[in-house]
Design an enzyme around this catalytic site. Sequence first.
Site, PDB file in Angstrom:
ATOM      1  N   ASP A   7       0.849  -1.192   0.000  1.00 20.23           N
ATOM      2  CA  ASP A   7       0.000   0.000   0.000  1.00 20.23           C
ATOM      3  C   ASP A   7       0.891   1.252   0.000  1.00 20.23           C
ATOM      4  O   ASP A   7       2.072   1.186   0.348  1.00 20.23           O
ATOM      5  CB  ASP A   7      -0.874  -0.042   1.265  1.00 20.23           C
ATOM      6  CG  ASP A   7      -1.697   1.211   1.427  1.00 20.23           C
ATOM      7  OD1 ASP A   7      -2.457   1.541   0.486  1.00 20.23           O
ATOM      8  OD2 ASP A   7      -1.570   1.875   2.474  1.00 20.23           O
ATOM      9  N   ASP A   9      -0.333   5.180   0.661  1.00 20.38           N
ATOM     10  CA  ASP A   9      -0.595   6.224   1.654  1.00 20.38           C
ATOM     11  C   ASP A   9      -0.752   5.588   3.034  1.00 20.38           C
ATOM     12  O   ASP A   9      -1.562   4.678   3.205  1.00 20.38           O
ATOM     13  CB  ASP A   9      -1.854   7.029   1.276  1.00 20.38           C
ATOM     14  CG  ASP A   9      -1.614   8.526   1.457  1.00 20.38           C
ATOM     15  OD1 ASP A   9      -1.090   8.917   2.524  1.00 20.38           O
ATOM     16  OD2 ASP A   9      -1.925   9.289   0.530  1.00 20.38           O
TER      17      ASP A   9
HETATM   18 MG   LIG Z   1      -2.996   3.139   3.307  1.00 20.51          MG
END
Ligand SMILES: [Mg+2]
Length: 260
Positions: A7, A9
Site C-alpha cells: 500500500d 498512503d
Molecule cells: Mg494506506
Amino acid sequence: MPGFLIDLDGTMYAGTRQIPHAASFIKALEERGWPYLYVTNNSSRTPEQVAAHIRDIVGIDADAEYVLSSAQAAASYIAERQDGSRVFAIGEAGLRQALTEVGLELVERDPDFVVQGIDREFTYAKLEAAVRHIAAGAGFIMTNPDHLLPGAHGLSPGAGSLGAAIRMATQIEPVVIGKPSPIIMRYAVERLGLPAGDIWAVGDNLRTDIGGGIAAGCRTALVQTGVATSANVDAQIAETGFRPELVCRDLAELLERLDG
Ligand SMILES: [Mg+2]
C-alpha cells in the site's frame, strides 16, 4: 521467494511526508530480488504520476510498471467483459487514461458502463447523468469504496462518498474494484506471477489492505504508520474482525520479522 503487494498512503508516505524506513524496505526487497507491486485505491493519479510521487517523496527509484491503481483494475475488469466498451466515467486523469489505454471508449450518451471514482469536480449534472444511464441498464462500477481521504488540511470525502449518492438514487449496488475487493487483488497477484500464498499484502488499513489480502488468499502484514497506530490497533482488529498474520510497528520491523 516471497512477493509483496504494498500500500502507499500510510505505508510508504503520508501525503507529502515520507514514512520512516520506507526507502530502506524497498531497497532491501530490490537487493534480494523479491518482487513487489504498489497497490493503491487512489484512482485520480496515473501510474506515471504515482511513480513520480514515490520518487519525489520517498526518494527511491520507482517506475509506473510497479504501480497498480484501482483505476487500472477497473479498466481491466470492464475490458474483460463482453457487455460492451462504451463507458461514462466520473473521475480524474488517472481513471480516464486507464480506461482509454485498454481500448474503452469514453462517452456521454448510451454507455454500457458507468465507472465512478474520486472526482473533485463532481456536480449534480454528472450525478444525474450517471443515475439515468444506470437506470437505462448500464453496469455500475466503483473504483474504490474509501469514504474519507486523509489530507494535509484534514479529511476529505472519498470516491465511496460520491458513489453513495448514485447508490441512493438508483438503489443499485456497484461492483467495487479497489481494496478490500478481491478484484484488484486478483490482478495484483497475477501481475506478480507468484502463488497468492507466497505473497504478503502490506498496509496500514485493516479494512482495505488486510481485508483485501485475506480475501485474495495472501499472507498479511499490518504496519502501524497510518490508519492503524499502536494506540488504536487492538480496537481496530476487534472492530473489523480482521487479524493480520503480522502486526508491525513499521516496515523496518516487518523486514526484521521476515528475516527472523
Ligand atoms: Mg494506506
